[in-house]
Design a protein around this motif. Structure first.
Motif, PDB file in Angstrom:
ATOM      1  N   GLY A 191       1.390  -1.577   0.253  1.00  0.00           N
ATOM      2  CA  GLY A 191      -0.073  -0.336  -0.106  1.00  0.00           C
ATOM      3  C   GLY A 191       0.270   0.979  -0.279  1.00  0.00           C
ATOM      4  O   GLY A 191       0.218   2.253   0.076  1.00  0.00           O
ATOM      5  N   GLY A 192       2.393   1.428  -0.453  1.00  0.00           N
ATOM      6  CA  GLY A 192       2.650   2.078  -0.419  1.00  0.00           C
ATOM      7  C   GLY A 192       3.601   2.703   0.878  1.00  0.00           C
ATOM      8  O   GLY A 192       3.393   4.311   0.783  1.00  0.00           O
ATOM      9  N   LYS A 193       3.326   1.931   1.344  1.00  0.00           N
ATOM     10  CA  LYS A 193       3.882   2.778   2.960  1.00  0.00           C
ATOM     11  C   LYS A 193       5.142   3.831   3.116  1.00  0.00           C
ATOM     12  O   LYS A 193       5.401   4.351   3.617  1.00  0.00           O
ATOM     13  CB  LYS A 193       4.069   1.634   3.560  1.00  0.00           C
ATOM     14  CG  LYS A 193       3.426   1.910   5.809  1.00  0.00           C
ATOM     15  CD  LYS A 193       2.796   0.840   6.321  1.00  0.00           C
ATOM     16  CE  LYS A 193       3.878  -0.108   6.314  1.00  0.00           C
ATOM     17  NZ  LYS A 193       3.341  -1.273   7.495  1.00  0.00           N
ATOM     18  N   THR A 194       6.320   2.919   2.549  1.00  0.00           N
ATOM     19  CA  THR A 194       7.572   3.286   2.155  1.00  0.00           C
ATOM     20  C   THR A 194       7.560   4.726   1.901  1.00  0.00           C
ATOM     21  O   THR A 194       7.743   6.244   2.411  1.00  0.00           O
ATOM     22  CB  THR A 194       8.462   2.557   1.489  1.00  0.00           C
ATOM     23  OG1 THR A 194       8.548   1.561   1.752  1.00  0.00           O
ATOM     24  CG2 THR A 194       9.848   2.917   1.428  1.00  0.00           C
ATOM     25  N   LEU A 195       6.421   5.175   0.106  1.00  0.00           N
ATOM     26  CA  LEU A 195       6.786   6.388   0.317  1.00  0.00           C
ATOM     27  C   LEU A 195       5.837   7.151   1.231  1.00  0.00           C
ATOM     28  O   LEU A 195       6.085   8.754   0.874  1.00  0.00           O
ATOM     29  CB  LEU A 195       5.420   5.660  -1.826  1.00  0.00           C
ATOM     30  CG  LEU A 195       6.293   8.163  -2.468  1.00  0.00           C
ATOM     31  CD1 LEU A 195       7.769   7.882  -2.890  1.00  0.00           C
ATOM     32  CD2 LEU A 195       5.154   6.962  -4.230  1.00  0.00           C
ATOM     33  N   ALA A 196       4.839   6.750   1.501  1.00  0.00           N
ATOM     34  CA  ALA A 196       4.231   7.501   2.016  1.00  0.00           C
ATOM     35  C   ALA A 196       5.504   8.031   2.954  1.00  0.00           C
ATOM     36  O   ALA A 196       5.287   9.313   4.113  1.00  0.00           O
ATOM     37  CB  ALA A 196       3.368   6.539   3.011  1.00  0.00           C
ATOM     38  N   GLY A 197       5.904   8.124   3.705  1.00  0.00           N
ATOM     39  CA  GLY A 197       6.709   8.269   4.505  1.00  0.00           C
ATOM     40  C   GLY A 197       7.889   8.754   4.158  1.00  0.00           C
ATOM     41  O   GLY A 197       8.392   9.964   4.676  1.00  0.00           O
ATOM     42  N   PHE A 198       8.441   9.254   2.390  1.00  0.00           N
ATOM     43  CA  PHE A 198       9.333  10.153   1.963  1.00  0.00           C
ATOM     44  C   PHE A 198       8.526  10.664   1.712  1.00  0.00           C
ATOM     45  O   PHE A 198       9.901  12.441   1.271  1.00  0.00           O
ATOM     46  CB  PHE A 198      10.039   9.272   1.136  1.00  0.00           C
ATOM     47  CG  PHE A 198      11.208   7.878   1.080  1.00  0.00           C
ATOM     48  CD1 PHE A 198      11.940   8.822   2.160  1.00  0.00           C
ATOM     49  CD2 PHE A 198      11.031   6.946   1.716  1.00  0.00           C
ATOM     50  CE1 PHE A 198      13.266   7.712   2.493  1.00  0.00           C
ATOM     51  CE2 PHE A 198      12.615   6.286   1.615  1.00  0.00           C
ATOM     52  CZ  PHE A 198      13.290   6.659   1.879  1.00  0.00           C
ATOM     53  N   LEU A 199       6.695  10.742   1.494  1.00  0.00           N
ATOM     54  CA  LEU A 199       6.990  12.134   0.898  1.00  0.00           C
ATOM     55  C   LEU A 199       6.528  13.345   1.753  1.00  0.00           C
ATOM     56  O   LEU A 199       7.384  14.106   0.785  1.00  0.00           O
ATOM     57  CB  LEU A 199       5.484  11.713   0.713  1.00  0.00           C
ATOM     58  CG  LEU A 199       4.914  11.877  -0.853  1.00  0.00           C
ATOM     59  CD1 LEU A 199       5.116  11.905  -2.134  1.00  0.00           C
ATOM     60  CD2 LEU A 199       3.251  12.014  -1.144  1.00  0.00           C
TER      61      LEU A 199
END
Lengths: 829, 227
Positions: free
Chosen positions: A48-56
């Motif tokens: 669910g795109g968790k890593t990207l959520a952290g970096f965004l």
């Protein structure tokens, strides 16, 4: 920084669109909260795109700023193998949007030259591990490197917080916050039982109870979990699940890519070997566990990612991390021990959220059938039983204090204020803090013998400074909270015959095994390792030597019990299911029959009751009880019960504990002693057991010594062993068991003994859980005196003889070994 | 002690105790080896702050051994102190305790590699090695001349054996017909496996006996039983 964007900039929404995506609601929610300057916890199922959520939030902020120096974002991942993958995944958005962002990694493997460059020219985003954060703040240049820090992102937070690694990280973060007060934190987590504890963990505690903002990801589709219904007979006991191998193999054949999870390395070895001999179609099946050589593990991961494998048999080493390959089936061999653990492992398959994950549970014995069914139902309800975060470890505090001194002189008042902003240390008293400072300074003994060898010296206005720069180097070598079992390398032996003599020399490294296991082998013994049967050839100064064996069956089992105890939550569900015959139709016929006969021959206890059965068998008398509290708590109970039975004259001979039950055997007739009132069960199981009896046992307990060793290493009292340096180190250190004995006798209130006790009470001796059990069963003990063994008792009775007897009676074993020799000698005469 | 154990060497009986001492009735002498007093404070100089109670704990053991044997002489087989400055660091209370324990007893210090010249201030006699009848006492096992027997220390022997799947490791006496190596007596002394190379040098045919020190008794095993 006041011109911060408040929504997703166009550049970013364009990028999402170019990939055919749009930003997910939880990604935008995290961005919005972070832009408002809040700490945020994102709880979301795997994927669910968790890593990207952290970096965004960091990428958006960095896209709008120029001319920076110093690290902007620290991204902390529990696995160093992941750091490189995460950096690679971040490359796509950074390069495709042309962001002026430099991403680098820093792990234990990062060469010195790159670390030096990172210090001189820090990257914008540094992807690293918890230990590296502690090392960073222990560096004299920390203040400079972190002065522009804006964000810390903590990946897999749910797994970090339950260990001492997490506790150490929480202290490091309190320091980071002092160096860079404008830093906000983002935690990424799987679903947990108590989200508020995690929210508090994540944010500095300054008021009553500060909580990070919470963002919930969308739940995925319900996983489809089934339990293997084998035509074969489900074994009464054991953990090796051989009966189910043909079914497991068929399931692997039907799936594209299967992860086969097991609980221990020994199970992994057995399962892998059994699958391999069933592998008529020559499917590419691999093995992955923590003792295998790192290069070998990386090879398996790469092959998975490239879709070259059909199945991987693995332990918790593959619990975490990004997706290696397109897994469409998870098989759990052996009971999963907890609902959350099961859900997380299932989450390793099928990362498309809208499609249900497929899982198959394979119980290895009858009780595990009950446990698997309880886990299946709990997982279907989404019930969570993750552990509560670990808090207030005094050994970890000592390590942090030393690290703090390595960076620069400090004032104890300031440091006390700082560490208590960490939620994990919010209840730390000043007295305990001062004791930890004393410990670091001179060992903290009542006998002040080491003042002149102090590691911290007074400095300036009440400050303390490191006494010698050599100590900083020592700290860097010994820091960290993961204390491995003492491991030895296993190398392939080359055997040559020369002049009639066997010459054995070492070759390629196969991996590592626990020293305690290898030390009990004799030349010629065979055992399983790396999916092969090996023959032990001896030890040399570098470790163990072994050759490939022609035989199919290893002689020495290396099963050392399950690593994870049955969760309290699942245990409760199992007791309820057992007590409720209306729940039995969900169980296979042979298990139903087993329980029905139990109801007929003895009784089925209610969920609150604890059943005790006594019966005679072959000159001995047995007592079986069923607390369902896990093997560790049962072992402690067994240890204490035998002491008490000894005192009451029952003459106990031994005991064996399983995950579900405990059996004690005696020379005297227990049924008779109970019926005549000579033995009172309520008193026998009284809560006062945890007083003097526990104390007396702990004085000589090997489990306590192991726990002490860990605390002593973490606190810095004893140095770690480094491969190849053992010889020089042996003269420098003292065996931790000897230290424990002397300390316990001469200063029983020492801070390290307290730290060890705290750990043991939760861990190896599980006193907390035993205490809860004794409380639960007060007035709830039902006893049945039987003529013979009951169906429910059979599984634990079968464990007798497989396990060593009478817990820790080493002296009895020595005497037995000596007597055997005497007997042998007498026979020859 | 539940089992009476005695070790015969050169026609003389030696009685081991559970602390690792040997009593020689024929000479009314108690032998101890490798006390390594002040080991903790020695390591503390380099930053390892181990509990400063090792000397006290060792003397406590010694008091038990002395009380059981009531010998006329106490012979220390070298490495009584962990280093040559140990007497500068030892707690005065521990010095007084040692004096109390050895009052009226002949005290004989043999030189060890850690303490080539033991501190004179503590009284007693000093020697490199001495003879008890046919038996030579010395710190480091040497080469035996014709008819010579020896009791030595230095190597800190320990043995392990496997029983019911568990490895049991204990300090031990190790020897054959002409030589006994004593276990290290000090509370902070570790053990070296009797299968290690230094023991191969003094027992070249690999045939020896170990007396492992249990909690309640001393257990005798032939070398083939040791892992």
């Amino acid at each position: 920084m006041d011109d911060r964007p408040t929504v997703l900039p166009k550049m970013f929404s364009d990028w999402f669109r170019s990939r055919g995506w749009s930003a997910r609601p939880h990604q935008l929610a995290v961005l919005e909260k972070a832009q408002a300057g809040l700490d945020v916890l994102l709880i979301s199922p795997t994927g669910g795109g968790k890593t990207l959520a952290g970096f965004l939030p960091s990428l958006v902020e960095l896209s709008a700023t120029r001319q920076r120096d110093g690290i902007h974002t620290l991204y902390v991942s529990p696995l160093k193998a992941l750091a490189v993958d995460i950096a690679r995944n971040l490359e796509a958005p950074v390069s495709e949007m042309g962001l002026p962002v430099r991403v680098e990694t820093r792990t234990g493997d990062t060469p010195h030259s790159r670390r030096k460059r990172q210090r001189e020219k820090p990257p914008d985003i540094l992807i690293t591990t918890p230990e590296q954060v502690s090392l960073l703040i222990a560096d004299a240049g920390a203040a400079h490197m972190l002065k522009d820090l804006r964000a810390v992102v903590l990946d897999e937070l749910h797994s970090l917080v339950t260990s001492k690694r997490g506790v150490l990280l929480s202290l490091a973060l309190s320091r980071v916050q002092s160096l860079a007060p404008r830093t906000r934190r983002i935690g990424l987590s799987a679903t947990v039982a108590d989200p508020d504890a995690l929210r508090a963990w994540l944010t500095p505690q300054r008021g009553e109870r500060d909580l990070a903002a919470l963002v919930l990801g969308t739940a995925g589709a319900q996983p489809q979990i089934s339990i293997l219904k084998s035509a074969e007979r489900v074994p009464w006991s054991g953990h090796m699940t051989r009966y189910a191998i043909p079914d497991v193999y068929e399931a692997i054949k039907r799936a594209r890519m299967t992860l086969v999870f097991v609980n221990t390395r020994a199970q992994a070895e057995m399962t892998f070997q059994a699958l391999w001999s069933a592998n008529e179609d020559h499917l590419p099946i691999a093995l992955h566990h923590g003792s295998l050589d790192v290069a070998q593990r990386r090879k398996v991961e790469a092959a998975m990612a490239q879709g070259k494998l059909r199945a991987v048999v693995c332990t918790s080493t593959l619990d975490l991390g990004i997706d290696w390959g397109d897994v469409d089936l998870v098989i759990h061999v052996g009971a999963p021990k907890g609902s959350s653990r099961l859900l997380q492992r299932i989450g390793r398959s099928n990362h498309r959220l809208d499609e249900p994950s497929q899982a198959l549970l394979v119980p290895s014995n009858r009780f595990e059938v009950l446990e698997c069914e309880a886990a299946r139902q709990a997982a279907a309800e989404g019930a969570q039983d993750t552990e509560y975060p670990s808090v207030l470890k005094l050994d970890v505090l000592a390590q942090h204090i030393m690290g703090r001194a390595c960076a620069a002189p400090f004032h104890p008042d300031q440091l006390y204020g700082e560490v208590t902003t960490a939620w994990t240390y919010r209840n730390l008293t000043r007295a305990d803090f001062d004791r930890a400072i004393e410990f670091v300074t001179n060992g903290g003994y009542a006998l002040k013998a080491y003042e002149r060898y102090a590691k911290l010296k007074p400095w300036g206005q009440g400050e303390l400074r490191l006494a010698h720069p050599r100590l900083a180097q020592q700290y860097r070598l010994n820091m960290g909270t993961i204390v491995e079992e003492e491991m030895l390398k296993v190398r392939l032996a080359h055997i040559r015959k020369r002049l009639g003599k066997r010459l054995v020399t070492g070759g390629r490294v196969l991996g590592e095994m626990e020293e305690w296991f290898l030390s009990q082998l004799s030349t010629g013994d065979t055992f399983l390792f790396g999916g092969e049967v090996l023959r032990f050839e001896g030890l040399d100064e570098f470790g163990a030597l072994a050759s490939r064996s022609q035989g199919a069956d290893p002689a020495i089992p290396s099963y050392a019990g399950g690593k994870f105890p049955l969760s309290t939550y699942l245990a409760g569900r199992v007791r309820e299911m057992l007590a409720d015959p209306k729940a039995w139709p969900a169980l296979p016929a042979q298990v139903r029959d087993w329980l029905s006969v139990q109801r007929w021959k003895s009784i089925i206890p209610t969920p609150r009751q604890m059943l005790i059965e006594t019966f005679p068998r072959a000159q001995r008398h047995y007592m079986v009880c069923y607390p369902f509290e896990g093997r560790l708590a049962h072992q402690t109970l067994g240890m204490l019960l035998t002491r008490r039975l000894e005192r009451s004259g029952a003459q106990p001979m031994g005991f064996v504990a399983s995950e579900y039950a405990l059996v004690v055997w005696t020379l005297r007739d227990l049924s008779l002693m109970i019926s005549t009132g000579r033995l009172n069960l309520a008193q026998l199981f009284g809560e006062d057991m945890l007083g003097d009896d526990l104390d007396a046992w702990l004085a000589e307990s090997n489990l306590m010594k192991r726990t002490f060793r860990n605390a002593a290493i973490i606190a810095g009292l004893i140095e770690r062993r480094w491969p190849g340096k053992e010889k020089t180190q042996r003269q420098m250190t003292v065996n931790s068991d000897l230290v424990y004995d002397v300390l316990r006798r001469h200063e029983p209130t020492h801070i390290l003994l307290r730290a060890a006790w705290d750990d043991a009470a939760d861990g190896l001796i599980d006193v907390h859980r035993l205490g809860a059990l004794l409380k639960r069963i007060r007035g709830q003990i039902v006893h049945r005196a039987l003529d013979t063994v009951s169906p429910l008792a059979v599984p634990v009775m079968l464990e007798i003889g497989k396990e060593s007897v009478y817990g820790e009676a080493d002296d009895a074993l020595l005497a037995e070994a000596e007597d055997e020799l005497i007997d042998e000698a007498m026979r020859l005469v | 002690m539940s089992r009476e154990t005695s070790i015969a060497l050169g026609g003389i009986d030696l009685l081991p105790d559970l602390a690792g001492a040997l009593y020689v009735p024929d000479f009314d002498a108690l032998l101890v080896a490798d006390l390594h007093l002040e080991k903790a404070s020695s390591l503390a100089r380099r930053g390892a702050h181990l509990p400063p109670y090792d000397t006290r704990a060792t003397l406590e053991l010694l008091s038990f051994s002395l009380a059981a044997a009531r010998p006329k002489r106490l012979i220390l087989l070298g490495d009584s102190f962990h280093d040559e400055e140990a007497h500068l660091r030892i707690d005065p209370a521990d010095v007084a305790e040692l004096a109390r324990l050895t009052r009226g007893i002949d005290l004989i210090w043999l030189a060890g590699n850690h303490d080539p010249s033991p501190p004179r201030a503590l009284g007693g006699h000093f020697a490199g090695e001495i003879a008890l009848g046919p038996i030579t006492l010395r710190h480091i096992p040497g080469s035996l001349s014709e008819g010579e027997c020896e009791i030595a220390g230095h190597l800190h022997p320990a043995a392990a054996l496997a029983q019911r799947g568990r490895s049991l490791r204990r300090k031990c006496f190790v020897g054959h017909a002409r030589r006994i190596v004593m276990p290290a007596y000090g509370s902070f002394t570790g053990g070296l496996s009797v299968s290690a190379e230094p023991f191969q040098a003094i027992f070249p045919d690999g045939d020896f006996t170990v007396w492992m020190i249990g909690g309640k008794a001393i257990h005798r095993f032939p070398s083939r039983r040791i892992s």
